[in-house]
Scaffold this active site. Sequence first.
Site, PDB file in Angstrom:
ATOM      1  N   HIS A  17     139.092 103.784 -33.581  1.00  0.00           N
ATOM      2  CA  HIS A  17     138.628 104.341 -32.307  1.00  0.00           C
ATOM      3  C   HIS A  17     138.344 105.843 -32.452  1.00  0.00           C
ATOM      4  O   HIS A  17     137.405 106.357 -31.868  1.00  0.00           O
ATOM      5  CB  HIS A  17     139.664 104.111 -31.200  1.00  0.00           C
ATOM      6  CG  HIS A  17     139.829 102.663 -30.834  1.00  0.00           C
ATOM      7  ND1 HIS A  17     139.560 102.171 -29.579  1.00  0.00           N
ATOM      8  CD2 HIS A  17     140.220 101.602 -31.570  1.00  0.00           C
ATOM      9  CE1 HIS A  17     139.782 100.860 -29.560  1.00  0.00           C
ATOM     10  NE2 HIS A  17     140.199 100.499 -30.764  1.00  0.00           N
ATOM     11  N   ASP A 120     138.835 105.915 -23.756  1.00  0.00           N
ATOM     12  CA  ASP A 120     138.954 104.599 -24.362  1.00  0.00           C
ATOM     13  C   ASP A 120     139.393 103.548 -23.339  1.00  0.00           C
ATOM     14  O   ASP A 120     140.075 103.865 -22.359  1.00  0.00           O
ATOM     15  CB  ASP A 120     140.011 104.688 -25.465  1.00  0.00           C
ATOM     16  CG  ASP A 120     139.750 103.691 -26.557  1.00  0.00           C
ATOM     17  OD1 ASP A 120     139.188 104.081 -27.586  1.00  0.00           O
ATOM     18  OD2 ASP A 120     140.105 102.511 -26.351  1.00  0.00           O
TER      19      ASP A 120
END
Length: 478
Positions: A17, A120
């Site tokens: 990520h 996120d």
Amino acid sequence: MDSQLHVFFFPFMAHGHMIPTLDMAKLFASRGVKTTIITTPLNAPIFTKSIQTTKNLGTQISIRVIEFPAVEAGLPEGCENVDQLHSEDMLANFFKAITMLQEPIEHVLQEGRPDCLVADIFFPWATDVAAKFNIPRLTFHGSGFFALCASEHLRLYKPQKKTVSSDSEPFIVPNLPHEVKLTRLQLGDHDKEDIETDFSKFLDKATESEMRSFGIVVNSFYELEPAYADHYRSVLGRKAWHIGPLSLCNRQVEDKAQRGKETSFDKRECLKWLDSKTPNSIVYLCFGTVANFAASQLYEIAMGIEASGQQFIWVVRGAKNEDDNENWLPEGFEERTKGKGLIIRGWAPQVLILDHDAVGGFVTHCGWNSTLEGVSAGVPMVTWPLFAEQFFNEKLVTGILGIGVGVGAQQWKRVASDGVKRDAIEKAVKEIMVGEEAEERRRRARTLKEMSWKAVEEGGSSYTDLNALIKELSAHRS
Ligand code: UDP
């Protein structure tokens, strides 16, 4: 009001990520947007070097560090990244710590007054926090359109709970543009079971927060999965911008080499070794940054590659303590494969390796970043999914794009994965490296590579979609 748009990026603390988020911040910065990445002390080094290089080119990019409440959440001090978690309890505590980050992020937004927060999917509170400051929250999943569509249909229609009587009986994921079959064995517990757990509640909140967000930024390009990019928008009704492949913002050798973790491994030596090899003669094996194998599986991999007769680079991220104790390596393996193979223990400069002409195949766990990096490098793949949405990505690569061969992985498992035999590894590696079908697969992979490069060039689909997004954010501000 400052005329320059200022965007904050807050990635989840996992390499899969953070790395694409760093690329995304660099990409926004290259279009004149001021960008700030928020991270925690021990994850900061992943960003600092690359940010300095980008800054030297005159773009506005910076980093803002907040503390991570590891100890308060019951984790050992210094535990700030998913790759440090060795048990389900630790994972649960990690998500507890994530919940505690809401306050520090509010503080950062209060101070920095950005125009947008790209947060996120794993921060379910982010949409509400952004709303407090009257700014849009964009969601970043890290997955492609195909996996986003497939997991949404599993969530909505639950075929895995309704239509099969055993874990190994295939079911069809309903309503997708292609027929896609999976088994319950290939799903994580939260997708498989109906039981409400803390984690399932967390995921429900994350989805609900995503639905209320300004939209979703996707690391993909339209031409790769057009049916699914359309499906996600028009059938599932999501507002999404495709702006990838994000890894392609790294053009220089130094940019590619700096991506991710620092390593003592000598990159120049690796490149020299690759330079001495003929085109498409090396198979590269790497399985991402989170999952790991049982020692017995590492042994099978070694036997399988050796039997395939192919030259290789193999990145080994052993289970805890296995790095020191390498008795999983078959006796004499390194002597026998000297000059033919390279084992990298720890972190490899993946994009640098994949982009080298000598690399002609990629054995991958189908993490979305790796999959897209393989596509952008034009290499056919052996697909070996382990967990997360990787079994979905395998279906895209093998069944829809026709650029991969499955090794036959059957079971979703994050820790100590096992069960794939050496013969299957040997066969799949040979299949992508030699023969007429391999050449056809390679041709298709090359075409996709060309499409991926076009997508990010001026006027390309991803370039244009990012422009549209920046325009919309500017309009929202004024
Ligand atoms: N990566 C790398 N070197 C390594 C292992 C991984 O550069 O030794 C990078 C890889 O290029 C990719 C990311 O780490 O960008 C891994 O993300 P992915 O989604 O493929 O898998 P995950 O680690 O999330 O399972």
